[in-house]
Design an enzyme around this catalytic site. Structure first.
Site, PDB file in Angstrom:
ATOM      1  N   SER A  10       0.855  -1.190   0.000  1.00  0.00           N
ATOM      2  CA  SER A  10       0.000   0.000   0.000  1.00  0.00           C
ATOM      3  C   SER A  10       0.886   1.232   0.000  1.00  0.00           C
ATOM      4  O   SER A  10       1.651   1.461   0.942  1.00  0.00           O
ATOM      5  CB  SER A  10      -0.879   0.016   1.248  1.00  0.00           C
ATOM      6  N   HIS A  35      -1.099  -1.238  -4.390  1.00  0.00           N
ATOM      7  CA  HIS A  35      -2.362  -0.953  -3.700  1.00  0.00           C
ATOM      8  C   HIS A  35      -2.451   0.556  -3.476  1.00  0.00           C
ATOM      9  O   HIS A  35      -1.588   1.169  -2.852  1.00  0.00           O
ATOM     10  CB  HIS A  35      -2.418  -1.715  -2.379  1.00  0.00           C
ATOM     11  N   ASP A  37      -4.643   3.617  -2.089  1.00  0.00           N
ATOM     12  CA  ASP A  37      -5.704   3.947  -1.129  1.00  0.00           C
ATOM     13  C   ASP A  37      -6.255   5.354  -1.351  1.00  0.00           C
ATOM     14  O   ASP A  37      -5.544   6.341  -1.168  1.00  0.00           O
ATOM     15  CB  ASP A  37      -5.162   3.841   0.301  1.00  0.00           C
ATOM     16  N   MET A  39      -8.835   8.135  -0.139  1.00  0.00           N
ATOM     17  CA  MET A  39      -9.645   8.534   1.031  1.00  0.00           C
ATOM     18  C   MET A  39     -10.148   9.960   0.839  1.00  0.00           C
ATOM     19  O   MET A  39      -9.422  10.802   0.309  1.00  0.00           O
ATOM     20  CB  MET A  39      -8.798   8.461   2.304  1.00  0.00           C
ATOM     21  N   HIS A  69      -8.322   1.189  -4.204  1.00  0.00           N
ATOM     22  CA  HIS A  69      -9.226   0.925  -3.078  1.00  0.00           C
ATOM     23  C   HIS A  69      -9.923   2.236  -2.747  1.00  0.00           C
ATOM     24  O   HIS A  69      -9.333   3.136  -2.161  1.00  0.00           O
ATOM     25  CB  HIS A  69      -8.389   0.388  -1.904  1.00  0.00           C
ATOM     26  N   MET A  71     -12.082   4.499  -0.742  1.00  0.00           N
ATOM     27  CA  MET A  71     -12.731   4.776   0.557  1.00  0.00           C
ATOM     28  C   MET A  71     -13.355   6.154   0.418  1.00  0.00           C
ATOM     29  O   MET A  71     -12.915   7.133   1.033  1.00  0.00           O
ATOM     30  CB  MET A  71     -11.690   4.710   1.688  1.00  0.00           C
ATOM     31  N   MET A 140     -11.245  -5.959   4.995  1.00  0.00           N
ATOM     32  CA  MET A 140     -10.476  -5.052   5.848  1.00  0.00           C
ATOM     33  C   MET A 140     -10.195  -5.751   7.179  1.00  0.00           C
ATOM     34  O   MET A 140     -11.125  -6.206   7.850  1.00  0.00           O
ATOM     35  CB  MET A 140     -11.259  -3.766   6.120  1.00  0.00           C
ATOM     36  N   GLY A 145      -8.968   3.947   6.985  1.00  0.00           N
ATOM     37  CA  GLY A 145      -8.667   5.362   7.198  1.00  0.00           C
ATOM     38  C   GLY A 145      -7.201   5.654   7.456  1.00  0.00           C
ATOM     39  O   GLY A 145      -6.726   6.733   7.155  1.00  0.00           O
ATOM     40  N   ASP A 178      -6.470  -6.491   3.925  1.00  0.00           N
ATOM     41  CA  ASP A 178      -5.873  -5.154   4.000  1.00  0.00           C
ATOM     42  C   ASP A 178      -5.880  -4.667   5.434  1.00  0.00           C
ATOM     43  O   ASP A 178      -6.944  -4.414   6.009  1.00  0.00           O
ATOM     44  CB  ASP A 178      -6.705  -4.217   3.100  1.00  0.00           C
ATOM     45  N   GLY A 180      -2.680  -4.232   8.775  1.00  0.00           N
ATOM     46  CA  GLY A 180      -1.945  -4.890   9.854  1.00  0.00           C
ATOM     47  C   GLY A 180      -1.292  -6.203   9.470  1.00  0.00           C
ATOM     48  O   GLY A 180      -1.027  -7.038  10.339  1.00  0.00           O
ATOM     49  N   GLY A 200       1.239  -2.167   4.019  1.00  0.00           N
ATOM     50  CA  GLY A 200       1.724  -0.792   3.871  1.00  0.00           C
ATOM     51  C   GLY A 200       2.914  -0.523   4.759  1.00  0.00           C
ATOM     52  O   GLY A 200       4.060  -0.542   4.302  1.00  0.00           O
TER      53      GLY A 200
END
Ligand code: DX5
Ligand code: ZN
Length: 229
Positions: A10, A35, A37, A39, A69, A71, A140, A145, A178, A180, A200
């Site tokens: 990510s 990836h 992201d 937002m 992705h 969001m 997720m 976020g 996605d 952790g 990430g």
């Protein structure tokens, strides 16, 4: 279970001041997918990057799949822009669209591969009527976020459930996770049926100047865990 595992760093955790170079390095170090992201400070309490940055990466020469992705809410208005900007996958959260079937069809019509994203607490019921229209299901394992959050273990049960649905229906849908994910847990995530792994902070936080492209050690560590699956 599939053994065709893909690692999707990510770029949220990359150094944005030299993003093209970061993406080149992570791909040259063995990553498979970028990836991306997106937002909007509305659907999630953070603001990141849009189609201009996706287009800039394509113009820079990135040929690996770009996994956008979303969001954002609403989603439909921005989808054609990401398709024009070179997105490969476009995934969205079903609660961010008034008409999920229409949004999936729109992504497909734009020439991209559609996917649905489920937050940790979001049930999977939408998949009953959509799974056969998708190329990707993204689970997720943190609340969306922010990068760098802790993996939520009960998502492994959801992964097993989605893998069963995909296999029972004989579909070729990717199952991505996605949040952790790192060398300490990627093996148990793979054993739950996941084939595509977003990482990430684990990847971009582990750059080594002694590696030719900076990220061989961390991507090698992820792959050697996956080899045990
Ligand atoms: C969170 C994003 C993730 C995030 C993952 O909303 O969707 O892609 O960057 O970051 P890590 O791997 O650090 O949890
Ligand atoms: Zn993401």
């Amino acid at each position: 279970m599939t053994t065709n595992f893909r690692i999707a760093p990510s770029i949220l955790s990359a150094n944005f001041a030299k993003l093209g170079e970061e993406v080149d390095n992570v791909l040259a170090s063995g990553a498979d997918i970028v990836h991306f992201d997106v937002m909007d400070n509305h659907y999630v309490p953070n603001l990141t990057i849009g189609p201009l940055v996706c287009e800039a990466l394509k113009k820079h020469g990135v040929t690996a799949p770009i996994d956008v992705h979303l969001m954002v809410k609403p989603v439909d208005r921005i989808i054609p822009d990401f398709a024009k900007a070179g997105a490969t996958y476009i995934t969205f959260h079903p609660e961010a669209s008034e008409h999920v079937d229409r949004t999936i069809a729109l992504i497909r019509e734009c020439g991209c591969k559609p996917g649905l994203v489920f937050n940790p607490a979001t049930p999977l019921d939408v998949l009953e009527y959509t799974l056969d229209k998708l190329d990707m299901v993204l689970l997720m394992s943190v609340n969306p976020g922010f990068g760098g959050q802790k993996f939520i273990p009960y998502v492994l049960d959801k992964a097993r459930a989605v893998r069963k649905m995909i296999n029972d229906r004989g579909l070729n849908v990717s199952l991505e996770i996605d949040g952790g994910v790192g060398p300490a847990n990627i093996l148990e995530v793979a054993k739950a049926g996941v084939d595509t792994f977003v990482a990430g902070s684990a990847v971009f936080g582990a750059r080594k100047d002694t590696d030719a492209h900076g990220y061989e050690t961390i991507i090698g560590a992820l792959r050697s865990e996956l080899a045990k699956a």
